[in-house]
Write a protein that holds these residues in place. Structure first.
Motif: not given
Ligand SMILES: *Cc1c(COP(=O)(O)O)cnc(C)c1O
Length: 400
Positions: A156-168, A351-362
């Motif tokens: 019923q619904l599709v969500l995309i981001e482009s360029p996407a976080n964090p590797l564009l 600048a940030c380090h996605p792996s330990s901040t924005t994407h740390r929950a993964l």
């Protein structure tokens, strides 16, 4: 018309004109700068008028959770820039995106989303939606066979981001939109990284576009804001009831700040993108760099898609430094001009380090599925002189 909002042909204005003039509603005082209306309620001339307004039979404001003059000016301005029929602004980007992807759905529905997404969008799809009986699945955004397979299973619904976080990463919006139309699914595109200046998802077939106005639209790191853009029919049928009753309304002050921010949006985005393109090449040539990702660099894995969809490469760069997390941290800690910060789209380079901040929950596996590891840095290029930025980045890379 003197108020500038009713002059014919405004839809044909260029983006920079729309960003300065769009939506302007002058009061009887003739103020040049948009007025800031701080009010929660509105007085009616009569009981009959109150009834007519509440029933929607007479235009006009009724309560600022439903709409307010400063927010209305901003909505008209963003809609004009995007060439969209309607816009609603919300308290934050996530207020807009959560509303855009929850309001259309019910228990038993199925959502397909790209693996590479902003962290909070991922959390809603992976953790919140299943709690309400909505089935969700992630696919590699670049894999059109996977999109076709998963959308065809019922969606019923599709969500995309482009360029996407964090590797564009790039997603082919037009191709995914064709699959959505065949399946009767709503395509929602998070266009934060590209901005309405560089990419127009509605023209590529998206049904709904969402923004964090916190990023480039304010662009000066001051306020939170979000926006939803779609057709008038879909807005009025699906989103307005949800937004009015659930209540993620934007504050008029924040809307006013973003109105002023938009006036320089094109200037800023064009200048920051030009700097980013130049700095990406400098980074790519440095011996301590393992990989650089910039949407309009030929070595980006999704260069063709980005080249087709975006008029320039944008303001964001991703880089992987040799030496993993230790080297990445050394790089960040050696920056003198650029701030360590997980915000983006600002006049100040961040600048940030996605792996330990924005994407740390993964988990490491989930990060690896989007190509992320501990060596990556996300770099938002600001408005400082590119000579100074380049010197700071090269100095930090030399220290790795
Ligand atoms: C920042 C951001 C959001 C969320 O916006 P907020 O204003 O922080 O709520 C959503 N998507 C992307 C791509 C973002 O960068």
């Amino acid at each position: 018309m003197a108020n500038g909002s009713d002059s014919s042909g405004k839809a044909n204005w260029k983006a920079a004109t729309k960003a300065v003039r769009g939506g302007l509603m002058r009061s009887e005082h003739g103020e040049i700068s948009e007025a800031l209306y701080l009010t929660s309620g509105y007085a009616y001339d009569s009981a009959e008028q109150a009834m007519a307004r509440m029933k929607g039979e007479e235009p006009g404001f009724v309560y600022s959770r439903y709409g307010s003059p400063t927010c209305e000016m901003l909505q008209q301005r963003i809609a004009l820039i995007e060439n969209a029929e309607t816009c609603r602004v919300t308290a934050s980007g996530m207020g807009a995106i959560s509303s855009a992807i929850l309001a259309p759905l019910k228990s038993g529905d199925r959502v397909v989303a790209a693996t590479a997404l902003f962290g909070s969008c991922r959390w809603i799809i992976a953790n919140l939606m299943p709690k309400y009986g909505i089935e969700t699945v992630f696919v590699d955004g670049a894999d059109l066979d996977a999109w076709e397979r998963e959308i065809a299973k019922g969606c019923q619904l599709v969500l995309i981001e482009s360029p996407a976080n964090p590797l564009l990463d790039g997603v082919d919006i037009e191709a995914v939109s064709k699959l959505c139309k065949k399946a009767g699914a709503v395509l929602v595109v998070d266009n934060v990284f590209a901005t309405p200046i560089l990419q127009k998802p509605l023209e590529l077939g998206a049904d709904v576009v969402v923004y964090s106005g916190t990023k480039h639209m304010d662009g000066q790191g001051r306020v939170m804001l979000g926006a939803i853009l779609t057709s008038a029919q879909y807005m009025e049928g699906v989103y307005d009831p949800y937004l009015r009753h659930v209540g993620p309304a934007a504050a008029p002050f924040n809307a006013w700040v973003v109105l002023k921010g938009l006036e320089t949006l094109k200037l800023r985005v064009d200048a920051q993108s030009a700097s980013a393109a130049r700095i990406a090449d400098t980074i790519g040539a440095h011996p301590n760099v393992a990989a650089v990702r910039y949407p309009h660099r030929k070595d980006h894995p999704h260069y063709d898609v980005h080249k087709r969809q975006m008029t320039s490469g944008g303001t964001m760069i991703a880089l992987s430094v040799n030496g993993g997390q230790e080297a990445a941290f050394k790089f960040l800690n050696s920056l003198e001009l650029v701030d360590i910060c997980n915000n983006l789209g600002d006049t100040k380079s961040l600048a940030c380090h996605p792996s330990s901040t924005t994407h740390r929950a993964l988990t490491d596996e989930e990060q690896a599925a989007m190509g992320l590891d501990r060596s990556w840095i996300r770099f938002s290029v600001g408005l400082e002189d590119p000579d100074d930025l380049e010197a700071d980045v090269v100095n930090a890379l030399n220290s790795v």
